[in-house]
Design a protein around this motif. Structure first.
Motif, PDB file in Angstrom:
ATOM      1  N   ILE A 158      21.497  11.725  10.820  1.00 41.39           N
ATOM      2  CA  ILE A 158      21.051  13.006  11.371  1.00 41.39           C
ATOM      3  C   ILE A 158      22.231  13.974  11.483  1.00 41.39           C
ATOM      4  O   ILE A 158      22.117  15.152  11.119  1.00 41.39           O
ATOM      5  N   ILE A 183      17.673  17.607  17.034  1.00 40.54           N
ATOM      6  CA  ILE A 183      17.154  16.241  17.205  1.00 40.54           C
ATOM      7  C   ILE A 183      15.629  16.212  17.166  1.00 40.54           C
ATOM      8  O   ILE A 183      15.028  15.231  16.746  1.00 40.54           O
ATOM      9  N   ALA A 190      15.005  15.361  11.414  1.00 34.55           N
ATOM     10  CA  ALA A 190      15.591  14.327  12.274  1.00 34.55           C
ATOM     11  C   ALA A 190      14.542  13.290  12.662  1.00 34.55           C
ATOM     12  O   ALA A 190      14.810  12.081  12.662  1.00 34.55           O
ATOM     13  N   TYR A 247      22.734  17.588   9.695  1.00 34.02           N
ATOM     14  CA  TYR A 247      23.017  18.783  10.510  1.00 34.02           C
ATOM     15  C   TYR A 247      24.261  19.512   9.991  1.00 34.02           C
ATOM     16  O   TYR A 247      24.276  20.737   9.861  1.00 34.02           O
TER      17      TYR A 247
END
Length: 252
Positions: A35, A231, A236, A39
């Motif tokens: 994740i 998140i 994600a 990002y």
């Protein structure tokens, strides 16, 4: 002229660069790395620094003022406690629910689906679980052993990991014969390639509700909220599902 413009844009981006320090429960070792990588591709001006450990130790460090900006726990209660005490400034938020599995190497004679009888096999001399004093996955493993009525019978065989990631490394390396570890770690490519597992029914232990929040220190950082929000993004969430987590708002 074009080169100068690109240079100026690059300098402007660096001027807004931020290092976001994250403490995360050890069961997130693979999922959160993916994740964070995603990002950082989207927001290359930010850098994510990940530190993994047991949720209990992370709780103690955040409480003591360690410079983490976001705290991910495998036990929502730790986040709630930090929020009550003012160390977390966002309301505790559930990001996933974890599961535990019995894991053995493919080249071992042990069949994890024979749990709990497999633990009583005299050839199984070392059984790895995380330390239940500060690791939620260790607590869940202990509760499962108690539910099946075998905890005291195998207690002398237990090898305790400092966190669930270290526990997985014990059984992966052969230092332990059988392990009770997080499903999220069992689904990591190298673990899947070497091992076999059996999912322990969720009614055999307390629900592993995992929560997170921005710390007081993180409140001073502009982009910690951006990663916090990421998140909950579809990208994600897809990664969490890949590693076996049940997500908020989704059926088990």
């Amino acid at each position: 002229m074009k080169t100068l413009l690109l240079l100026l844009l690059g300098l402007l981006s660096l001027a807004h660069a931020e290092l976001i320090r994250v403490f995360a429960a050890a069961d997130l070792r693979y999922a959160l790395k993916e994740i964070a990588g995603l990002y950082q591709k989207r927001y290359p001006e930010d850098k994510i620094e990940l530190v993994f450990g047991s949720s209990g130790k992370g709780y103690a460090q955040v409480r003591a003022g360690a410079p983490f900006h976001i705290y991910f726990s495998a036990n929502m209660k730790y986040v709630e406690e930090l929020y009550k005490e003012g160390h977390i400034i966002t309301e505790p938020k559930l990001y996933a629910v974890g599961r535990i599995v019995v894991w053995t190497r493919k080249d071992s004679p042990f069949d994890p689906s024979k749990f709990p009888d497999v633990l009583l096999d005299p050839r199984a001399r070392r059984i790895a679980i995380a330390n239940w004093e500060h690791a939620p996955y260790g607590r869940a493993a202990k509760e499962a052993l108690e539910s099946y009525g075998v905890f005291e019978r195998v207690r002398n065989k237990l090898v305790l990991g400092e966190n669930i990631s270290q526990t997985a490394s014990f059984v992966y390396s052969g230092a332990a014969d059988i392990g009770i570890i997080a499903l999220s770690l069992a689904l990591a490519p190298q673990m899947e390639a070497r091992g076999k597992y059996w999912l322990i029914p969720e009614d055999k232990h307390e629900r592993l509700a995992q929560g997170y929040g921005i710390t007081k220190e993180g409140g001073k950082l502009k982009n910690s909220k951006r990663f916090y929000d990421f998140i909950g993004s579809p990208e994600a969430r897809k990664i969490f599902v890949k590693y076996g987590f049940v997500l908020p708002g989704e059926a088990r």
